[in-house]
Scaffold this motif. Structure first.
Motif, mmCIF file in Angstrom:
data_model
loop_
_atom_site.group_PDB
_atom_site.id
_atom_site.type_symbol
_atom_site.label_atom_id
_atom_site.label_comp_id
_atom_site.label_asym_id
_atom_site.label_seq_id
_atom_site.Cartn_x
_atom_site.Cartn_y
_atom_site.Cartn_z
ATOM 1 N N ALA A 1 0.829 -1.199 0.000
ATOM 2 C CA ALA A 1 0.000 0.000 0.000
ATOM 3 C C ALA A 1 0.866 1.252 0.000
ATOM 4 N N VAL A 2 0.336 2.323 -0.574
ATOM 5 C CA VAL A 2 1.017 3.617 -0.630
ATOM 6 C C VAL A 2 0.182 4.642 0.133
ATOM 7 N N ALA A 3 0.825 5.344 1.057
ATOM 8 C CA ALA A 3 0.156 6.406 1.819
ATOM 9 C C ALA A 3 0.735 7.751 1.408
ATOM 10 N N LEU A 4 -0.096 8.777 1.382
ATOM 11 C CA LEU A 4 0.328 10.111 0.962
ATOM 12 C C LEU A 4 0.381 11.063 2.150
ATOM 13 N N LEU A 5 1.468 11.830 2.224
ATOM 14 C CA LEU A 5 1.561 12.963 3.140
ATOM 15 C C LEU A 5 1.664 14.189 2.245
ATOM 16 N N PRO A 6 0.534 14.787 1.873
ATOM 17 C CA PRO A 6 0.523 15.833 0.844
ATOM 18 C C PRO A 6 1.430 17.012 1.176
ATOM 19 N N SER A 7 2.192 17.448 0.176
ATOM 20 C CA SER A 7 3.006 18.653 0.291
ATOM 21 C C SER A 7 3.265 19.175 -1.109
ATOM 22 N N GLY A 8 3.573 20.454 -1.223
ATOM 23 C CA GLY A 8 3.769 21.055 -2.536
ATOM 24 C C GLY A 8 2.527 21.826 -2.960
ATOM 25 N N THR A 9 2.497 22.233 -4.223
ATOM 26 C CA THR A 9 1.421 23.107 -4.706
ATOM 27 C C THR A 9 0.238 22.350 -5.277
ATOM 28 N N GLY A 10 0.442 21.124 -5.745
ATOM 29 C CA GLY A 10 -0.623 20.423 -6.428
ATOM 30 C C GLY A 10 -1.381 19.426 -5.582
ATOM 31 N N ASN A 11 -0.666 18.381 -5.135
ATOM 32 C CA ASN A 11 -1.298 17.306 -4.363
ATOM 33 C C ASN A 11 -2.503 16.737 -5.105
ATOM 34 N N LEU A 12 -2.345 16.499 -6.401
ATOM 35 C CA LEU A 12 -3.490 16.156 -7.234
ATOM 36 C C LEU A 12 -4.140 14.831 -6.851
ATOM 37 N N LEU A 13 -3.338 13.786 -6.617
ATOM 38 C CA LEU A 13 -3.935 12.507 -6.250
ATOM 39 C C LEU A 13 -4.621 12.596 -4.898
ATOM 40 N N ALA A 14 -3.989 13.271 -3.942
ATOM 41 C CA ALA A 14 -4.596 13.431 -2.622
ATOM 42 C C ALA A 14 -5.922 14.176 -2.717
ATOM 43 N N ARG A 15 -5.988 15.187 -3.567
ATOM 44 C CA ARG A 15 -7.235 15.931 -3.747
ATOM 45 C C ARG A 15 -8.339 15.018 -4.279
ATOM 46 N N ASN A 16 -7.990 14.195 -5.263
ATOM 47 C CA ASN A 16 -8.989 13.334 -5.867
ATOM 48 C C ASN A 16 -9.393 12.174 -4.969
ATOM 49 N N LEU A 17 -8.545 11.846 -4.002
ATOM 50 C CA LEU A 17 -8.907 10.850 -2.990
ATOM 51 C C LEU A 17 -9.628 11.500 -1.816
ATOM 52 N N LYS A 18 -9.826 12.837 -1.922
ATOM 53 C CA LYS A 18 -10.511 13.623 -0.887
ATOM 54 C C LYS A 18 -9.824 13.512 0.475
ATOM 55 N N MET A 19 -8.489 13.565 0.444
ATOM 56 C CA MET A 19 -7.703 13.496 1.662
ATOM 57 C C MET A 19 -7.447 14.890 2.223
ATOM 58 N N THR A 20 -7.152 14.963 3.515
ATOM 59 C CA THR A 20 -6.787 16.218 4.151
ATOM 60 C C THR A 20 -5.434 16.672 3.603
ATOM 61 N N LEU A 21 -5.330 17.954 3.232
ATOM 62 C CA LEU A 21 -4.115 18.427 2.575
ATOM 63 C C LEU A 21 -3.152 19.146 3.501
ATOM 64 N N ASN A 22 -3.637 19.769 4.545
ATOM 65 C CA ASN A 22 -2.774 20.638 5.351
ATOM 66 C C ASN A 22 -2.736 20.244 6.819
ATOM 67 N N ASP A 23 -2.808 18.949 7.090
ATOM 68 C CA ASP A 23 -2.778 18.466 8.466
ATOM 69 C C ASP A 23 -1.831 17.275 8.541
#
Length: 326
Positions: free
Chosen positions: A87-109
């Motif tokens: 499995a792959v887990a995302l810790l969003p960072s940067g300007t896009g975070n496109l996959l995290a956005r489409n998975l409806k994940m929290t971006l700034n926590d």
């Protein structure tokens, strides 16, 4: 009896995108709370944006790969994970975070994202693959999780000032869009979708989307779904300034605002293709251009290609997402 082996996570991080001390503290805290072993750490670099270090992590036999970086790091890690049941887990960072956005994940926590990495549940999603043919006839294969593009879309990425992007985020793309719109060259393409007949088209932009949500509430591909075994194809050829306005209204207003609710979808009705904006869906797409064209994958420039073949690998990627409440 011997004790059960503790699960181990590998953290692949982009040092430019993260505060490593804060990240280590959060990961160590949550891995211990979840009863996992101490995580192993791998840093990306200009020469290795993620593929090789991810390969090293997989050689350790890790149970989870955590990605701390931008869209380019995520794409590179996913490319290396392909074919491995991890499995792959995302810790969003940067300007896009496109996959995290489409998975409806929290971006700034960050604490919440790290906690979800160790306590969340898995969701399988589709993986896009593309084989690029260069002008010298060499070929190379890459993965993408969000979208692949040619024409204006790819030129915009190429024209983006990276220093300005670091300082101003997505505002940097405004300057790139203006520069790209001045380019009079259209994209002449012969293409085939699935097993259909070969067609020819002249367009400004060609995009294959595995998912369709972008920053600034823009829904570029309103019908794109991460796990439907298909990608959405979008072609644009606006006729002059009014054409560009019509495309912008459809993408930013109709898709980005109206279609986000059930009532809005009913009001808007089904999208009707026209010469300005055309959508199709499929699982395989081949294209050949009249001249070498810029290509972008998940927001990164991948140079010029004279042709490509793209396909979807259904449910190929296992993503760790926040656990849904019972």
């Amino acid at each position: 009896m011997s004790e059960a082996k503790l699960r181990t996570a590998a953290v692949i991080y982009n040092p430019v995108k993260v505060d490593i001390d804060v990240l280590r503290e959060a990961v160590n805290k949550e891995s211990a709370a979840a009863g996992w072993a101490e995580s192993v750490w791998f840093e990306t670099s200009v020469d290795d944006v993620g593929q090789n270090v991810t390969g090293q992590a997989l050689a350790h036999g890790v149970d989870l790969v955590i990605v701390a970086g931008g869209d380019g790091t995520v794409r590179a890690v996913v490319e290396a994970v392909r074919g491995h049941d991890v499995a792959v887990a995302l810790l969003p960072s940067g300007t896009g975070n496109l996959l995290a956005r489409n998975l409806k994940m929290t971006l700034n926590d960050l604490p919440d994202s790290v906690r979800s990495a160790f306590t969340g549940e898995d969701r399988t999603i589709d993986l896009g693959m593309i084989r690029l043919e260069r002008e010298d006839k060499t070929r190379e294969e890459h993965a993408f999780v969000v979208m692949a593009g040619a024409g204006l879309d790819a030129k915009m990425i190429t024209n983006t000032d990276e220093d300005l992007k670091k300082k101003a985020g997505w505002l940097a793309y405004v300057r790139a869009i203006v520069a790209s719109l001045r380019d009079p060259d259209e994209l002449h393409v012969q293409f085939c979708l699935d097993n259909g007949l070969a067609k020819r088209a002249t367009v400004h932009t060609l995009i294959l989307g595995n998912c369709g949500s972008l920053p600034a509430n823009i829904l570029l591909m309103p019908e794109a779904v991460l796990d439907d075994g298909l990608f959405d194809v979008m072609m644009t050829r606006p006729g002059g300034a009014l054409g560009w306005i019509r495309v912008w209204v459809k993408v930013a207003w109709t898709n980005g605002i109206v279609r986000r609710t059930k009532a809005g979808k009913a009001l808007a009705g089904e999208h009707q293709n026209d010469t300005d904006l055309h959508y199709e869906t499929g699982a395989e797409f081949t294209a050949r251009f009249s001249r070498p064209e810029e290509i972008e994958l998940d927001g990164d420039a991948f140079g010029k290609a004279v042709a490509f073949k793209a396909w979807i690998e259904p449910s190929k990627l296992r993503m760790r997402i926040p656990r849904t409440s019972e």
